[in-house]
Design an enzyme around this catalytic site. Structure first.
Site, PDB file in Angstrom:
ATOM      1  N   GLU A 246       0.621  -1.401   0.502  1.00 39.93           N
ATOM      2  CA  GLU A 246      -0.130  -0.410   0.311  1.00 39.93           C
ATOM      3  C   GLU A 246       0.676   1.493  -0.373  1.00 39.93           C
ATOM      4  OE1 GLU A 246      -3.149   0.538  -1.004  1.00 39.93           O
ATOM      5  OE2 GLU A 246      -3.809  -1.941  -0.675  1.00 39.93           O
TER       6      GLU A 246
ATOM      7  N   SER B 260     -32.371 -31.394 -18.968  1.00 40.29           N
ATOM      8  CA  SER B 260     -33.469 -30.496 -20.202  1.00 40.29           C
ATOM      9  C   SER B 260     -33.760 -29.553 -20.410  1.00 40.29           C
ATOM     10  CB  SER B 260     -34.823 -32.200 -20.077  1.00 40.29           C
ATOM     11  OG  SER B 260     -33.746 -33.661 -20.836  1.00 40.29           O
TER      12      SER B 260
END
Length: 691
Positions: free
Chosen positions: A197, A492
């Site tokens: 950072e 299906s």
């Protein structure tokens, strides 16, 4: 443009307006025969400028009433006059120095020697000189934030979530445990955050100016990628004062104020105090603030027990907590962790050997326990809305006072939950055949959930509003949302996309296709032979009948006739984002999808061609009722209207006389409905998607 006054009354017409002027008498000679008294250009009667302005205004109104056609030309002339005066003044100031400025004032009729003009010019100069210092020292007219709050920083109040009827649904409070002292943590925990950072944290005084200037220039380059240059101290400033320094505000004013507050923080606190405040209050995603709560939620341990690899993973989260979350994308999170380890090694904070061994370490996340969050009604819906808003708003979601308006209908939600549990129990009790799987009752006191599960989602096909979401049988027993996070084979239920691709290629519902044995060789030499659910072959049947009775062999033939690539494109445009392999088995749903994606992918059939995105939240308001975020209805045409209509008529047959007759029995006669069932091998998954 300079004008002079004559000795007789005349019209003053610089721009076409005929304005009567007051007659100016002849100048009287000096009685003594000397030089005449100079004309007073400032005091031609009382309030000359006001009188002139009023006269022009009256003339303009008169012109507008009597001859409107002349108004545009008169206005243009007046504007040209003003621009010429201003140009003369500024040109003098730029190229001629102070003497030219004075001459420019005289030329425009505004002498600097006049006390009124001198006063406001000098006052303006003093104000311009005073304002920068005042605004920097006072942080603008509102005054500087009190950095003394740093010692008692706490996340804001909980956001309140409301259902579609305006009733309180939940409160989104951030997860937070006790603050830990920096001395109680392994050294590599703090070093990991500094490395990724703010590597110059211990050298600068709140702002690393070389980095800040370089990133600012880079951000100003057209087409350049916007990057940040915030130090840890500047991030602390944003966390302490989110109302004065909102992260979403990218203005220069906010950045300057952030620098001012960061420098004051550096003057009042030591580096160790600032770093301790940072790691105890930074946001780690999942509603988690602070290193202790992050260690508990992600790894199930105290922050003092974190390994180097775990500390590096957590240090990589604050930049983009949702993007790098290991619960959402493990590969991306590990890549970010390895970057942190590489930076630590390059900066001499750990050895190269430590970095290598930590990069090879496996990430073992703790189970996300529901007790870590406040109990709410309908937790699956609330949790998904929270994750979605975190991606949109980030830490601002927990800044306090937000009111979140959702699409949830409590009556529909309760009905969905009751029906899912009733259906799952019916399966366990053998109503649809012998059930041999594990029972829920045997795992009441266990952290495992291998028993049968169910999920449901109810969504408006017109707006996308999600009225109900059920992610499992019990959120307390399993917080995993099977509807939005699970991956299952649709069986299906995938066939409508195959039939849509076939219809787009000219196939009609009355065309006849032979239902017989199909053998296909797959990559690797394996021979695949699909079978129908009942094991029978029916010979030549219509396309409509094949979808109504969910005949697998005909679905494979239609997919090959339309083209497997076309089937993939139809499914992808409808809303399936997962990879769809170009294999014949895809025709009967041999690919993994998220259940919520399959619900979205059916919307083009229900809307005759439009894909509608699910919407869980309509708007977010602040404590004053101002809308800070709004979700619009998202509709996009992805399918031909005629194709969608033909497939929908065939899906109606599946409800009325096919595999979905149970839905017709529940709805009763007279309610138009269409849909499709789906079952995978050994009935591992059973689906119904309809509208």
């Amino acid at each position: 443009m300079v004008y002079s006054l004559t000795e007789q009354a005349r019209d003053f017409t610089p721009h076409g307006l005929s304005i009567p002027r007051i007659p100016i008498p002849k100048r009287m000679p000096d009685p003594a025969g000397g030089v005449p008294e100079p004309e007073n250009v400032y005091h031609k009667g009382y309030f000359p400028r006001i009188r002139e302005t009023l006269a022009r205004t009256v003339a303009g109104v008169r012109l507008l009433a009597t001859n409107p056609a002349r108004v545009p030309s008169a206005a243009a002339a007046w504007l040209g006059e003003q621009l010429e005066k201003d140009a003369l003044f500024f040109q003098a100031g730029l190229f001629g120095g102070w003497a030219a400025v004075r001459a420019g004032f005289r030329a425009t009729g505004r002498g600097l020697r006049h006390p009124v003009h001198r006063r406001w010019i000098l006052g303006l100069i003093a104000l311009i000189a005073f304002l920068p210092g005042f605004t920097w020292q006072r942080c603008g007219f509102r005054g500087c934030p009190d950095v003394g709050k740093l010692a008692a920083l706490q996340p804001g109040g909980a956001a309140r979530v409301y259902d579609a009827r305006g009733q309180l649904l939940a409160e989104l409070a951030p997860t937070r445990w006790a603050v830990v002292a920096l001395d109680d943590l392994p050294d590599y925990v703090a070093e990991a955050f500094v490395a990724v950072e703010d590597k110059n944290f211990y050298e600068h005084s709140g702002v690393h100016w070389p980095r800040f200037v370089a990133q600012t220039v880079k951000n100003l380059v057209p087409g350049g990628r916007s990057q940040g240059a915030s130090t840890i101290s500047m991030q602390v400033a944003r966390n302490v004062f989110p109302d004065r320094l909102p992260a979403a505000d990218r203005s220069v004013k906010r950045k300057v104020l952030e620098i001012r507050v960061a420098r004051e923080i550096e003057q009042r606190y030591t580096k160790a105090q600032i770093l301790q405040t940072y790691i105890n209050n930074i946001y780690f995603g999942e509603g988690v603030y602070g290193i202790e709560s992050a260690a508990r939620v992600y790894f199930g341990k105290h922050a003092s027990q974190l390994k180097l690899s775990e500390a590096a993973l957590l240090a990589g989260l604050p930049k983009a907590p949702t993007h790098y979350s290991p619960r959402r994308n493990m590969a991306r999170s590990v890549q970010r962790r390895n970057l942190v380890l590489s930076l630590m090694a390059a900066q001499g904070r750990i050895t190269a050997g430590q970095a290598r061994s930590s990069k090879d370490a496996e990430v073992r996340l703790a189970r996300l326990r529901p007790e870590s969050r406040p109990r709410t009604r309908f937790p699956y819906f609330v949790e998904h809305a929270r994750r979605m808003l975190e991606a949109e708003l980030g830490p601002a979601l927990y800044a306090g006072g937000l009111r979140i308006h959702t699409t949830l209908d409590p009556r529909v939600q309760r009905a969905a939950e009751q029906n899912v549990e009733a259906q799952v129990r019916a399966i366990e009790n053998g109503r649809f055949g012998r059930f041999t799987g594990p029972r829920r009752a045997a795992y009441r006191d266990s952290s495992e959930t291998p028993y049968l599960q169910g999920a449901a989602m109810v969504m408006s096909a017109r707006t996308g509003d999600v009225l109900a979401l059920v992610g499992g049988r019990s959120y307390d027993e399993s917080a995993f949302d099977r509807m939005t996070q699970g991956l299952r084979q649709p069986g299906s239920a995938f066939k409508p996309f195959v039939y849509a691709a076939a219809v787009a290629e000219g196939v009609t519902p009355t065309d006849r296709v032979v239902d017989d044995t199909v053998r296909r060789e797959l990559p690797g030499g394996e021979v695949w032979t699909p079978r129908n659910f009942d094991g029978r072959y029916r010979g030549a049947v219509t396309v409509r009948t094949s979808l109504r009775q969910s005949i697998n062999t005909i679905a494979v033939k239609l997919a090959e006739q339309a083209g497997l690539d076309d089937v993939e494109q139809v499914a992808r445009r409808a809303g399936i984002t997962r990879d769809i392999p170009p294999l014949p088995s895809v025709a009967i749903g041999a690919t993994a999808v998220r259940p919520m994606e399959l619900v979205r992918a059916y919307t083009p059939f229900a809307t005759l061609g439009y894909r509608v995105e699910p919407r869980f939240v309509t708007r977010v308001e602040d404590r004053d009722g101002k809308v800070v975020w709004r979700a619009r209805v998202k509709r996009r045409r992805v399918m031909d209207r005629g194709v969608a209509f033909v497939v929908t008529t065939m899906l109606r047959g599946a409800i009325d006389r096919g595999t979905g007759t149970a839905a017709r029995g529940a709805l009763g006669d007279g309610v138009p409905a269409a849909g499709k069932t789906g079952t995978t091998n050994d009935a591992t998954d059973a689906w119904f998607v309809g509208f």
